[in-house]
Design a protein around this motif. Structure first.
Motif, PDB file in Angstrom:
ATOM      1  N   ASN A  52      52.599 -20.103 -26.311  1.00 60.63           N
ATOM      2  CA  ASN A  52      51.495 -20.580 -27.134  1.00 60.63           C
ATOM      3  C   ASN A  52      50.738 -21.696 -26.432  1.00 60.63           C
ATOM      4  OD1 ASN A  52      53.217 -22.732 -27.327  1.00 60.63           O
ATOM      5  ND2 ASN A  52      53.351 -22.751 -29.540  1.00 60.63           N
ATOM      6  N   SER A  53      49.487 -21.883 -26.819  1.00 63.42           N
ATOM      7  CA  SER A  53      48.631 -22.923 -26.247  1.00 63.42           C
ATOM      8  C   SER A  53      47.733 -23.476 -27.343  1.00 63.42           C
ATOM      9  CB  SER A  53      47.743 -22.358 -25.128  1.00 63.42           C
ATOM     10  OG  SER A  53      48.527 -21.921 -24.051  1.00 63.42           O
ATOM     11  N   PRO A  54      47.293 -24.723 -27.189  1.00 67.05           N
ATOM     12  CA  PRO A  54      46.443 -25.310 -28.223  1.00 67.05           C
ATOM     13  C   PRO A  54      45.004 -24.784 -28.211  1.00 67.05           C
ATOM     14  CG  PRO A  54      46.777 -26.878 -26.449  1.00 67.05           C
ATOM     15  CD  PRO A  54      47.647 -25.684 -26.158  1.00 67.05           C
ATOM     16  N   THR A  55      44.521 -24.383 -27.013  1.00 65.98           N
ATOM     17  CA  THR A  55      43.136 -23.901 -26.904  1.00 65.98           C
ATOM     18  C   THR A  55      43.067 -22.706 -25.968  1.00 65.98           C
ATOM     19  OG1 THR A  55      42.550 -25.250 -24.977  1.00 65.98           O
ATOM     20  CG2 THR A  55      42.241 -26.276 -27.160  1.00 65.98           C
ATOM     21  N   GLU A  56      41.975 -21.982 -26.077  1.00 68.43           N
ATOM     22  CA  GLU A  56      41.771 -20.837 -25.191  1.00 68.43           C
ATOM     23  C   GLU A  56      41.656 -21.288 -23.739  1.00 68.43           C
ATOM     24  OE1 GLU A  56      38.709 -17.074 -24.648  1.00 68.43           O
ATOM     25  OE2 GLU A  56      38.818 -18.088 -26.584  1.00 68.43           O
ATOM     26  N   SER A  74      50.396  -9.126 -15.360  1.00 71.76           N
ATOM     27  CA  SER A  74      49.300  -9.070 -16.319  1.00 71.76           C
ATOM     28  C   SER A  74      49.538 -10.107 -17.408  1.00 71.76           C
ATOM     29  CB  SER A  74      49.247  -7.671 -16.945  1.00 71.76           C
ATOM     30  OG  SER A  74      48.341  -7.617 -18.006  1.00 71.76           O
ATOM     31  N   ILE A  75      48.439 -10.647 -17.934  1.00 74.84           N
ATOM     32  CA  ILE A  75      48.519 -11.595 -19.041  1.00 74.84           C
ATOM     33  C   ILE A  75      47.440 -11.251 -20.053  1.00 74.84           C
ATOM     34  CG2 ILE A  75      48.259 -14.009 -19.745  1.00 74.84           C
ATOM     35  CD1 ILE A  75      49.335 -14.816 -16.997  1.00 74.84           C
ATOM     36  N   ASN A  76      47.841 -11.132 -21.308  1.00 82.24           N
ATOM     37  CA  ASN A  76      46.886 -10.973 -22.403  1.00 82.24           C
ATOM     38  C   ASN A  76      46.777 -12.308 -23.124  1.00 82.24           C
ATOM     39  OD1 ASN A  76      48.564  -8.116 -22.531  1.00 82.24           O
ATOM     40  ND2 ASN A  76      46.356  -7.904 -22.611  1.00 82.24           N
ATOM     41  N   ILE A  77      45.565 -12.699 -23.457  1.00 82.78           N
ATOM     42  CA  ILE A  77      45.336 -13.918 -24.227  1.00 82.78           C
ATOM     43  C   ILE A  77      44.750 -13.500 -25.568  1.00 82.78           C
ATOM     44  CG2 ILE A  77      44.060 -16.091 -24.348  1.00 82.78           C
ATOM     45  CD1 ILE A  77      44.240 -16.192 -21.275  1.00 82.78           C
ATOM     46  N   LEU A  78      45.512 -13.755 -26.618  1.00 80.87           N
ATOM     47  CA  LEU A  78      45.109 -13.380 -27.966  1.00 80.87           C
ATOM     48  C   LEU A  78      44.522 -14.616 -28.654  1.00 80.87           C
ATOM     49  CD1 LEU A  78      48.340 -11.396 -28.861  1.00 80.87           C
ATOM     50  CD2 LEU A  78      46.238 -10.523 -27.840  1.00 80.87           C
ATOM     51  N   ILE A  97      46.580 -20.324 -29.554  1.00 85.90           N
ATOM     52  CA  ILE A  97      46.270 -19.170 -28.710  1.00 85.90           C
ATOM     53  C   ILE A  97      47.599 -18.646 -28.189  1.00 85.90           C
ATOM     54  CG2 ILE A  97      44.997 -18.378 -26.682  1.00 85.90           C
ATOM     55  CD1 ILE A  97      43.262 -19.609 -28.977  1.00 85.90           C
ATOM     56  N   LEU A  98      47.803 -17.332 -28.274  1.00 88.44           N
ATOM     57  CA  LEU A  98      49.052 -16.724 -27.832  1.00 88.44           C
ATOM     58  C   LEU A  98      48.820 -15.937 -26.549  1.00 88.44           C
ATOM     59  CD1 LEU A  98      52.045 -16.155 -28.473  1.00 88.44           C
ATOM     60  CD2 LEU A  98      51.268 -14.149 -29.748  1.00 88.44           C
ATOM     61  N   MET A  99      49.681 -16.158 -25.582  1.00 91.59           N
ATOM     62  CA  MET A  99      49.636 -15.426 -24.317  1.00 91.59           C
ATOM     63  C   MET A  99      50.817 -14.461 -24.256  1.00 91.59           C
ATOM     64  SD  MET A  99      48.948 -18.718 -21.843  1.00 91.59           S
ATOM     65  CE  MET A  99      49.381 -17.806 -20.387  1.00 91.59           C
ATOM     66  N   LEU A 100      50.552 -13.237 -23.799  1.00 91.20           N
ATOM     67  CA  LEU A 100      51.605 -12.262 -23.507  1.00 91.20           C
ATOM     68  C   LEU A 100      51.664 -12.126 -21.987  1.00 91.20           C
ATOM     69  CD1 LEU A 100      50.714  -9.464 -26.086  1.00 91.20           C
ATOM     70  CD2 LEU A 100      52.312 -11.343 -26.373  1.00 91.20           C
ATOM     71  N   VAL A 101      52.735 -12.584 -21.405  1.00 92.92           N
ATOM     72  CA  VAL A 101      52.887 -12.588 -19.951  1.00 92.92           C
ATOM     73  C   VAL A 101      53.871 -11.496 -19.574  1.00 92.92           C
ATOM     74  CG1 VAL A 101      53.583 -13.965 -17.950  1.00 92.92           C
ATOM     75  CG2 VAL A 101      52.430 -15.068 -19.889  1.00 92.92           C
ATOM     76  N   LYS A 102      53.417 -10.512 -18.776  1.00 90.73           N
ATOM     77  CA  LYS A 102      54.267  -9.404 -18.355  1.00 90.73           C
ATOM     78  C   LYS A 102      54.741  -9.642 -16.922  1.00 90.73           C
ATOM     79  CE  LYS A 102      51.027  -7.845 -20.437  1.00 90.73           C
ATOM     80  NZ  LYS A 102      49.810  -7.204 -20.800  1.00 90.73           N
ATOM     81  N   THR A 103      56.069  -9.718 -16.769  1.00 88.96           N
ATOM     82  CA  THR A 103      56.637 -10.085 -15.484  1.00 88.96           C
ATOM     83  C   THR A 103      57.977  -9.393 -15.262  1.00 88.96           C
ATOM     84  OG1 THR A 103      57.164 -11.983 -14.064  1.00 88.96           O
ATOM     85  CG2 THR A 103      57.838 -12.135 -16.373  1.00 88.96           C
ATOM     86  N   LYS A 104      58.574  -9.645 -14.098  1.00 91.03           N
ATOM     87  CA  LYS A 104      59.937  -9.190 -13.832  1.00 91.03           C
ATOM     88  C   LYS A 104      60.888 -10.172 -14.514  1.00 91.03           C
ATOM     89  CE  LYS A 104      59.025  -7.432  -9.176  1.00 91.03           C
ATOM     90  NZ  LYS A 104      59.349  -7.637  -7.752  1.00 91.03           N
ATOM     91  N   THR A 105      61.980  -9.673 -15.010  1.00 94.28           N
ATOM     92  CA  THR A 105      62.976 -10.529 -15.652  1.00 94.28           C
ATOM     93  C   THR A 105      63.465 -11.603 -14.688  1.00 94.28           C
ATOM     94  OG1 THR A 105      63.604  -8.731 -17.123  1.00 94.28           O
ATOM     95  CG2 THR A 105      65.202 -10.506 -16.855  1.00 94.28           C
ATOM     96  N   ASN A 123      56.966 -29.606 -26.320  1.00 96.54           N
ATOM     97  CA  ASN A 123      57.940 -28.532 -26.454  1.00 96.54           C
ATOM     98  C   ASN A 123      57.202 -27.205 -26.643  1.00 96.54           C
ATOM     99  OD1 ASN A 123      60.345 -27.167 -26.811  1.00 96.54           O
ATOM    100  ND2 ASN A 123      60.561 -27.750 -28.960  1.00 96.54           N
ATOM    101  N   PRO A 124      56.629 -26.651 -25.564  1.00 98.61           N
ATOM    102  CA  PRO A 124      55.857 -25.415 -25.717  1.00 98.61           C
ATOM    103  C   PRO A 124      56.747 -24.217 -26.045  1.00 98.61           C
ATOM    104  CG  PRO A 124      56.089 -25.954 -23.401  1.00 98.61           C
ATOM    105  CD  PRO A 124      56.666 -27.113 -24.179  1.00 98.61           C
ATOM    106  N   GLU A 125      56.190 -23.318 -26.824  1.00 99.76           N
ATOM    107  CA  GLU A 125      56.893 -22.070 -27.119  1.00 99.76           C
ATOM    108  C   GLU A 125      56.821 -21.169 -25.893  1.00 99.76           C
ATOM    109  OE1 GLU A 125      56.587 -18.294 -30.196  1.00 99.76           O
ATOM    110  OE2 GLU A 125      54.819 -19.509 -29.812  1.00 99.76           O
ATOM    111  N   VAL A 126      57.986 -20.827 -25.375  1.00103.38           N
ATOM    112  CA  VAL A 126      58.083 -19.845 -24.297  1.00103.38           C
ATOM    113  C   VAL A 126      59.294 -18.985 -24.639  1.00103.38           C
ATOM    114  CG1 VAL A 126      58.300 -19.424 -21.824  1.00103.38           C
ATOM    115  CG2 VAL A 126      57.185 -21.513 -22.615  1.00103.38           C
ATOM    116  N   LEU A 127      59.033 -17.778 -25.110  1.00106.86           N
ATOM    117  CA  LEU A 127      60.098 -16.849 -25.496  1.00106.86           C
ATOM    118  C   LEU A 127      59.991 -15.601 -24.640  1.00106.86           C
ATOM    119  CD1 LEU A 127      59.606 -17.064 -29.366  1.00106.86           C
ATOM    120  CD2 LEU A 127      61.283 -18.305 -27.989  1.00106.86           C
ATOM    121  N   SER A 128      61.132 -15.055 -24.238  1.00106.28           N
ATOM    122  CA  SER A 128      61.085 -13.841 -23.426  1.00106.28           C
ATOM    123  C   SER A 128      61.815 -12.708 -24.134  1.00106.28           C
ATOM    124  CB  SER A 128      61.701 -14.079 -22.047  1.00106.28           C
ATOM    125  OG  SER A 128      63.083 -14.303 -22.142  1.00106.28           O
ATOM    126  N   PHE A 129      61.295 -11.498 -23.907  1.00104.40           N
ATOM    127  CA  PHE A 129      61.866 -10.283 -24.457  1.00104.40           C
ATOM    128  C   PHE A 129      61.966  -9.256 -23.332  1.00104.40           C
ATOM    129  CE2 PHE A 129      59.598 -12.504 -27.732  1.00104.40           C
ATOM    130  CZ  PHE A 129      60.495 -12.513 -28.788  1.00104.40           C
TER     131      PHE A 129
END
Length: 149
Positions: A52-56, A74-78, A97-105, A123-129
């Motif tokens: 997550n981020s505070p601004t675009e 690739s990164i999507n910014i929602l 603003i939510l970022m979807l970051v696609k990477t190697k584990t 304390n930024p939100e950084v969650l991985s799936f």
């Protein structure tokens, strides 16, 4: 005779240390060989991170830096997500603003370390799936786009 046993033990220990230091390289080669021979995807080799981020503009700056470092394919910014969260014992809300970051584990630690070093939140939100399945051609493209482990 004893010298030969001692020498064999030393060589075995050296081989073990060498193989452990090359583990990420062996893992990466194994993933590629498995995909090439079976035509299937190895679950968990890729991940998607939510940040997550505070601004675009902050999201774009962090995203571009991640891409320039070749830590993601690739990164999507929602834009404009509504967020509710507990902070210091009470419910807060706001737009983020939510970022979807696609990477190697294997790159998650590097991405997280970088984000924590530049993010304006304490304390930024950084969650991985982990990605369990997906388009094999897309996954191969991701491997090519991201720097080697």
């Amino acid at each position: 005779m004893e010298f030969s046993v001692f020498r064999l033990m030393i060589m075995s220990c050296g081989l073990l240390v060498l193989s452990m230091s090359l583990y990420p390289w062996f893992w990466s080669i194994g993933i590629h060989l498995h995909s090439a021979f079976t035509g299937s995807y190895v679950p968990g080799h890729h991940s998607v991170l939510l940040i997550n981020s505070p601004t675009e503009q902050v999201a774009k700056d962090i995203g571009r830096a991640i891409m320039e470092r070749r830590l993601a394919a690739s990164i999507n910014i929602l834009a404009r997500t509504f967020t509710m969260y507990y902070w210091k014992g009470k419910i807060e809300d706001g737009n983020e603003i939510l970022m979807l970051v696609k990477t190697k584990t294997s790159m998650i630690k590097q991405v997280v370390d970088y984000v924590r070093s530049v993010h304006p939140y304490a304390n930024p939100e950084v969650l991985s799936f982990r990605v369990e399945d997906g388009s094999l051609p897309y996954m191969k493209w991701m491997d090519e786009a991201i720097q080697d482990d």
